[in-house]
Every structure is written in C-alpha cells, then in structure tokens.
Design a protein around this motif. Structure first.
Motif, mmCIF file in Angstrom:
data_model
loop_
_atom_site.group_PDB
_atom_site.id
_atom_site.type_symbol
_atom_site.label_atom_id
_atom_site.label_comp_id
_atom_site.label_asym_id
_atom_site.label_seq_id
_atom_site.Cartn_x
_atom_site.Cartn_y
_atom_site.Cartn_z
ATOM 1 N N VAL B 89 0.823 -1.335 -0.052
ATOM 2 C CA VAL B 89 -0.001 -0.024 -0.158
ATOM 3 C C VAL B 89 0.850 1.353 -0.122
ATOM 4 C CG1 VAL B 89 -1.858 1.204 1.308
ATOM 5 C CG2 VAL B 89 -1.740 -1.108 1.450
ATOM 6 N N GLY B 90 0.496 2.187 -0.796
ATOM 7 C CA GLY B 90 1.390 3.441 -0.800
ATOM 8 C C GLY B 90 1.991 3.690 -2.128
ATOM 9 N N GLY B 91 2.968 4.526 -1.960
ATOM 10 C CA GLY B 91 3.632 4.739 -3.233
ATOM 11 C C GLY B 91 2.954 5.798 -4.220
ATOM 12 N N ALA B 92 2.238 6.837 -3.661
ATOM 13 C CA ALA B 92 1.673 7.786 -4.234
ATOM 14 C C ALA B 92 2.334 9.038 -4.695
ATOM 15 C CB ALA B 92 0.428 8.304 -3.788
ATOM 16 N N CYS B 93 1.953 9.730 -5.759
ATOM 17 C CA CYS B 93 3.038 10.969 -6.219
ATOM 18 C C CYS B 93 1.809 11.867 -6.085
ATOM 19 C CB CYS B 93 3.455 10.960 -7.705
ATOM 20 S SG CYS B 93 4.359 12.201 -8.017
#
Lengths: 206, 159
Positions: B89-93
């Motif tokens: 989960v995660g790794g957004a920009c």
C-alpha cells in the motif's frame, strides 16, 4: 549538521528571524486578500530525520489543503503553504465572494483560487527574504494536494530531498483572528541543506 | 488493540489487534501475513534502498533492508515462510506537476523496490493499492488478516 543541536543558538535565532520576515510578508498579503486580521506564531526551526518529518508540522492526521512550490535562484528548496481543510473552505468563500459556509468541495475553481493565493503568499514570503538577504529568489508553478497532512509532508520530503536523511523545516503557524482554531495554517520553507549555509552566510553567521 | 506504526519502523503481532498507518504518501507499507499461524507484520518504509540516504544504518527506512528483517522476525516468531503472503500500500505521487521527468517519482521506485525484494524471497503479492495521486491510511486486522485501505475522496477498499 544533522539536527538543530548542530546549530548555534544565534544561528537558530537568525533562521527564526528569516522565517519571521517571510511569514510576516505573507501574512500581510493574506490579510489584504481576505480583509481579516492574521496573527503569526513564533517560527519553529527544526532539523529532523525524515522518519519524524511527517509529524513535524501541525497534526499529521488532519486533512489539509497544501500548495507546494519549488524555490529557485540563489537559494533552493521548496515552500509549502498549508491550510487546515476548514480554513481552505472558508478561504474559498472569502476569495470567491460567497456567503460564509457556501464552499463544500474543492472543485476546479476553488483549487485554482487556492493555488493563486499560494502564488501571491509565497511571492510575498520570498520577496521578504529577498529584501532581507539580498538574494534572488524565484518560485515555480504551484501544485495543490488535499490530503492527510502526514502524507503530504512525507511525500514532499521524499520526492524532492537531495540527501534523504534529514530535513530542514522553517515553520510559521498563522491564524485568522478572531477565529476558531481550525482557521489556521502554516507557511513552511524547506531549504536544501546547501541553502541553509547560504542563508547563514548572508547574515554573517555561516 | 490498535497500534500505529511510525515511518521507518515495523511491528509484528499474532492473531489479535490492529496494525495501522495514517497518511501514507510516497512511503510504502508492506503487510506480511501467515494465515496458518495468524502471524502478521507491517513495515512502514520511506525509501527504496540505502543509496538514497547518507545514513545507511537505519534498516527500517529502506525496502531492501526492512523487508528481509520483517520476514526474519516473522519466522523467528513461528511463521512459516512458504505460507507468507504480501500486500503493498502506498507509493503515491502527490505533486505530480513538480516532479521532473528525469527523476521518476520516489513512490513508484518504492513500489518497484518492494516488488523486487518480495520476488527475490518468493513471497507472493496478493493485493496492492499503490500509485496514484492520493495518500492512504491502512488498517491491518490480525484477527482475520484483512487489510482495509482508506483514501481522501474515495470509499474504503479491502485488499
């Protein structure tokens, strides 16, 4: 220089003064834009490991509207303008000449007005610094995110840091007066480590 | 009992309680779970590997060091490696227009690094909520292994 313990007391004071001048200019601009009285707190200067950076400004679990801009020129880094979500909604009412309580969502017009506000406020912050330090400072285009404060802060430090070990934070909280605690936000300057030395040199403490 | 896992740290629990992370932006959260022993672990990682930072001693900071550590920790607690599954989960920009093309965004690189290191250890990824432009919050329920992801402006999803 890994944390504030590595800075002398007078260097810390100088950085607080730099933040105070910038935030003072930005607060004046915000006051003129909204026709309200704006109060600013004493700036906080922190140099902390990236693990702690997501909770370094405000409360990490609150939803905020944040506008990020690059700072270019003699000093490099980023500026982050953070509004508590309620504050951003009420600010949209003020900017768009709406009855208080009208704005409920951040649609295109609201987002655009927040970005424009950030342009003006960051411009004022940087011109304050520019006058004080005699440096040329240029802001980039703004980028807006509406999200949990912790996510915004960590994404900012991780995406744009050079050495992603620690982060330098010049944070000044502002609030509308009179107003509820939610009507507040932060002017944040995140100078790159090399630029910290530039600031300290120009005030002859580097 | 709910426990929040701060950035750069990891926790394991068995059969009860909730491991949670609030506001994951570019960071990546790796959830490992062994259904047989009901042992699970969560790592909240900031960077792909130690080359991104001048302090290489913080193993919890990077995917390449935190994931093997979490696997070892689970195994010593009694989990069976062959049964462990992973969710990411995660790794957004979040500020896309300010990220230059040449420096592909750190969120993406975190996801890539986590996938690569999990593949290296033969741990299957059974669910992902990664990338995009919004931050996420996570609840990992150890009683049944469910992972629920929430995000501003979206309804909660289970992965």
């Amino acid at each position: 220089m890994k944390d504030t313990r590595g800075l002398e007391e007078r260097q810390l004071d100088a950085l607080k003064e730099v933040a105070n001048i910038g935030a003072g200019h930005a607060a004046t601009a915000l006051s003129q834009l909204t026709n309200r009285r704006i109060m600013i707190d004493v700036p906080q200067v922190q140099i902390c490991p990236i693990e702690e950076a997501s909770s370094a400004v405000g409360s990490g679990s609150g939803v905020v509207a944040a506008v990020l801009m690059h700072v270019l020129g003699d000093l490099t880094g980023r500026s982050l303008l953070i509004f508590q979500k309620d504050c951003a909604l009420q600010l949209s009412d003020m900017l768009l000449n709406r009855e208080p309580g009208t704005t409920k969502v951040f649609a295109e017009l609201e987002q655009s007005s927040l970005k424009e506000t950030a342009n003006i406020l960051t411009g004022a912050y940087l011109s304050g610094l520019s006058d004080m330090l005699g440096l040329m400072l240029i802001p980039s285009v703004p980028s807006l995110a509406i999200d949990l404060c912790a996510a915004i802060l960590s994404a900012t430090y991780l995406n744009f840091g050079h050495d992603r070990s620690y982060v330098i934070i010049l944070d000044t909280r502002f609030r509308f007066e009179p107003g509820d605690p939610g009507m507040s936000g932060h002017f944040v300057l995140l100078p790159d480590p090399s630029s910290l030395n530039v600031i300290l040199k120009t005030v002859r403490l580097g | 009992m709910r426990e929040f896992v701060p950035a750069g740290e990891q926790r394991i629990r068995k059969a009860e309680g909730i491991l949670s992370v609030l506001g994951v932006g570019s960071c990546i959260v790796i959830v490992l779970y062994d259904e047989g022993s009901r042992l699970g672990g969560l790592a909240h990682v900031l960077l792909p590997d130690p080359t991104y930072s001048s302090q290489s001693d913080r193993r919890g900071r990077c995917a390449t060091t935190a994931i093997p550590d979490l696997l070892d920790e689970l195994e010593s607690a009694g989990a069976e490696r062959g049964r462990i599954t992973a969710r990411l989960v995660g790794g957004a920009c979040m500020f896309q227009e300010l990220v230059s093309e040449s420096q592909s965004n750190i969120g993406e690189r975190n996801v890539d690094a986590a996938r690569a290191i999990l593949a290296e250890h033969d741990i299957p990824i059974i669910g992902e909520a990664v990338g995009g432009g919004r931050g996420r919050s996570i609840e990992f329920d150890l009683s049944d292994g469910r992972v629920v992801v929430s995000s501003q402006g979206n309804s909660d999803v289970e992965i």
